[in-house]
Design a protein around this motif. Sequence first.
Motif, short mmCIF file in Angstrom:
data_model
loop_
_atom_site.label_atom_id
_atom_site.label_comp_id
_atom_site.label_asym_id
_atom_site.label_seq_id
_atom_site.Cartn_x
_atom_site.Cartn_y
_atom_site.Cartn_z
N MET A 1 42.29 32.39 40.24
CA MET A 1 41.00 32.84 39.72
C MET A 1 39.98 32.91 40.84
SD MET A 1 40.94 30.73 36.25
CE MET A 1 42.52 30.46 35.50
N ARG A 55 38.99 41.30 36.69
CA ARG A 55 39.90 40.16 36.47
C ARG A 55 41.21 40.65 35.84
NH1 ARG A 55 37.82 34.98 36.76
NH2 ARG A 55 35.58 34.82 37.20
N LEU A 59 44.96 40.26 37.28
CA LEU A 59 46.00 39.70 36.40
C LEU A 59 47.26 40.57 36.43
CD1 LEU A 59 46.13 37.41 34.12
CD2 LEU A 59 45.50 39.20 32.52
N GLU A 376 31.65 30.13 28.45
CA GLU A 376 32.74 30.88 27.82
C GLU A 376 32.34 31.39 26.44
OE1 GLU A 376 34.07 26.46 27.55
OE2 GLU A 376 32.99 27.75 28.95
N ALA A 518 45.85 31.63 27.36
CA ALA A 518 45.01 31.33 28.53
C ALA A 518 45.09 32.47 29.55
CB ALA A 518 45.45 30.02 29.16
N CYS A 519 46.27 33.07 29.66
CA CYS A 519 46.48 34.18 30.59
C CYS A 519 45.72 35.44 30.11
CB CYS A 519 47.97 34.45 30.71
SG CYS A 519 48.40 35.96 31.58
N GLU A 522 41.89 35.05 30.22
CA GLU A 522 41.25 34.73 31.50
C GLU A 522 40.21 35.78 31.91
OE1 GLU A 522 40.33 34.45 35.70
OE2 GLU A 522 41.34 36.14 34.73
N PRO A 526 37.11 32.93 31.80
CA PRO A 526 37.84 32.23 32.86
C PRO A 526 37.69 30.71 32.82
CG PRO A 526 36.00 33.50 33.74
CD PRO A 526 36.16 33.91 32.32
N SER A 527 36.51 30.21 32.43
CA SER A 527 36.31 28.76 32.40
C SER A 527 37.17 28.12 31.30
CB SER A 527 34.83 28.42 32.20
OG SER A 527 34.31 29.13 31.08
N SER A 529 40.11 29.32 30.33
CA SER A 529 41.48 29.35 30.83
C SER A 529 41.74 28.23 31.83
CB SER A 529 41.79 30.71 31.45
OG SER A 529 41.71 31.71 30.47
N LEU A 530 40.74 27.95 32.68
CA LEU A 530 40.87 26.83 33.62
C LEU A 530 41.03 25.50 32.90
CD1 LEU A 530 38.33 27.58 36.51
CD2 LEU A 530 40.77 27.14 36.75
N PHE A 544 47.66 33.22 36.80
CA PHE A 544 48.03 33.92 35.58
C PHE A 544 48.41 35.33 36.00
CE2 PHE A 544 44.80 30.97 33.59
CZ PHE A 544 45.75 30.22 32.90
#
Length: 807
Positions: A1, A55, A59, A376, A518-519, A522, A526-527, A529-530, A544
């Motif tokens: 990321m 993003r 990916l 998020e 999560a993938c 993302e 993104p936060s 997914s982290l 991811f």
Amino acid sequence: MTDPSNDAAHGRTAPKLPIQGKRNILITSALPYVNNVPHLGNIIGCVLSADVFARYCRLRGYNAIYICGTDEYGTATETKAMEEKCTPQQICDKYHAIHKEVYKWFNISFDEFGRTSSPQQTEVCQAIFKKLMENNWLSENVMQQLYCDKCQKFLADRLVEGICPTQDCNYDSARGDQCEKCGKLLNPIELKDPRCKFCHSTPHIRDTNHLFLELPLLKDKLEEYINLMSVAGSWSQNAIQATHAWLKEGLKPRCITRDLKWGVPVPHEKFKDKVFYVWFDAPIGYVSITSCYTPDWEKWWKNPENVELYQFMGKDNVPFHTVMFPSTLLGTSENWTLMKTISVTEYLNYEAGKFSKSKGVGVFGNDAKDTNIPVEVWRYYLLTNRPEVSDTLFTWVDLQAKLNSELLNNLGNFINRVLSFIAKPAGLGYGSVIPDAPGAELHQLTKTLAEKVGRFVEQYVEAMEKVKLKQGLKTAMSISSEGNAYLQESQFWKLYKEDQPSCSIVVKTSLGLVHLLACLLEPFMPSFSLEVLKQLNMPPETSFLLCDEKGDIERAKRPWEIVPAGHRIGTPEPLFKELKDEDVEFFREKFAGSQADRIVKAEAEAKKIAEQLKKTKVSDGNGKKQRPTKSAEAKPKAAAEAEISISRLDIRVGLITKVQKHPDADSLYVEEIDVGEGSTRTVVSGLVKFIPLEEMQNRKVCVLCNLKPATMRGIKSQAMVLAASNSEHTKVELVEPPQSAAVGERVTFPGFEGEPDDVLNPKKKVWETLQVDLRTDSELVALYKDVPFTTTAGICKVSSICDGSIR
């Protein structure tokens, strides 16, 4: 990321350059203007939408860079500098830092976030200008411009205000370049009753010499580009319409110079006291900022065979990117990378009106951070509400509904159920270790789920490739809903005791879905997914990926294979927190009006509190505090009870399950409506003239359930369907709850609490008293006074009747 703080610019990683044989994607978003803090409408309109796509490209393993920066030259900066009594450079330095901070908080992953007041901008802009001069695409012309004798200067477009000349508009604060109300591009001398923005005196017309880009001569080259690329790049419909509207009106020579000091100097002896017009130099900012990112910028910008350019913006920026900027580049006769795909948003409106930077209306980037609502949640809400084909509306109750029902109860609930069960000690769960799951592909429930998930992943990729971001997000969230249904149907808690091998299949498959979600999410959150990675006990460096060549999409169709057996997960924790009604009311109140109004209000409240504190210190001489006078006491109880509150109405979400024409009345329908009581209610409505029978079928409606039943032409009507009508009563439309609203749910009015009457007493005229304040507004929202009809899934609206009455 990717971190949003310009890794390449700080020497952390080498700048990316196009790679032969790979998909190379250059992404830009409209450069936000530097004279104010960006509001949520600006953020979703350009930087956030572009970030999601950037993003997504990463990916998929594409070689992509995302370039943006602040647009710093022009009249608006000069004006702001005068207002704040400083230099234009100081204004730019101040607001560039604010913009950068806001975007960093929103997790925007720029590869370079620059600015147009750089030496590189001057260099690139002047080089393009010289090529246009060499190729004879520029002409000199005397133009008439407004001059203010009092200020002793020519007034640039934005320094003039007046009445819009457009028929049926007549907005009295139209700017010299564009009317904010009707959107029409203007010339300052077209304004009626013009006035100088500084001294408000009436300017007069004077001749001034300027340079023009000869758009009519470039028309053939431009149309060839538009016809080819609008199809190849699947331009959004609103971009095509705006572009063709310009072409249809007929291209005119466009002035590219201005009588200003703050801008890129014109490298021409006759025009050395002028600068370039901001709409000539601003799009060139994409190029100059890329040159700050890498000295090999031409490998991105002069490489159309290997690079695809995607641009993101609001609808008011379209003609400058589909007509002006391409014409400028085409006129150089150099091999520029021209825009392939343009993604355009309509407007995001705020509660009852428009977001406005100039007027300070709405929620601004720094406000979002101050609410303590996680980033998020903000990103998710803005993206589900992205105005892709029409204007959309930001409301606090809708934000609450989406957070509580979609993020908390759907997504967060699914992930937490799976991880919490795995984390339970042996005998109750799996002691945090992922079990093996042999034979998963033969387990029928799992096989059915995997087929659905495979289709969703394909649909997700298809939507994202077409830059249908809202659809991509919706599709990813559908996987979470399927996951919840899968857990419920499998009854994994029973399987654990009765059929351990099947339970292991369900658990390992569900954990695969957690990683997959999560993938897929993302790009959007993104936060989030982290945090899921952390709870899965996977390092943040874990990429991811959704690459075709690595078979990631195929593996997504076998979710039980995504996380290996024996892997130990981390500590599960709730991912989202409920937003309560009192929070929503607090935010609605806090962000009402303009920023200026809020400052005045805050100062008034501080003064009021100070006065109250003074009063509480006054004693009666015996050391006792004085009691409040009678006038400060509450209203008598009887008077309060006599008030007629909207909470006395029992309005519910209903579903029309059956409808037919009344056997004895041509103008009436007889509907059977499910209002969540087990059996349906019969309702008679006079809607035949206004709504076709087929449009009444299986439709969600707002139903007033506690009117006294009335017999209409021999059939007893047990409720009333609410509809809006225009003032002439020639048009009637149903008040519609959101599609996802639960049947039987009560429609509420935030701020009005209380239980409804069992049956409204007709003698007290409760309905008649309240009905006069039921209406629709200019944004088509159904309101009681200024409060929207609200469900947990969002607010209720009508299709097209503005300012109608509801009955």
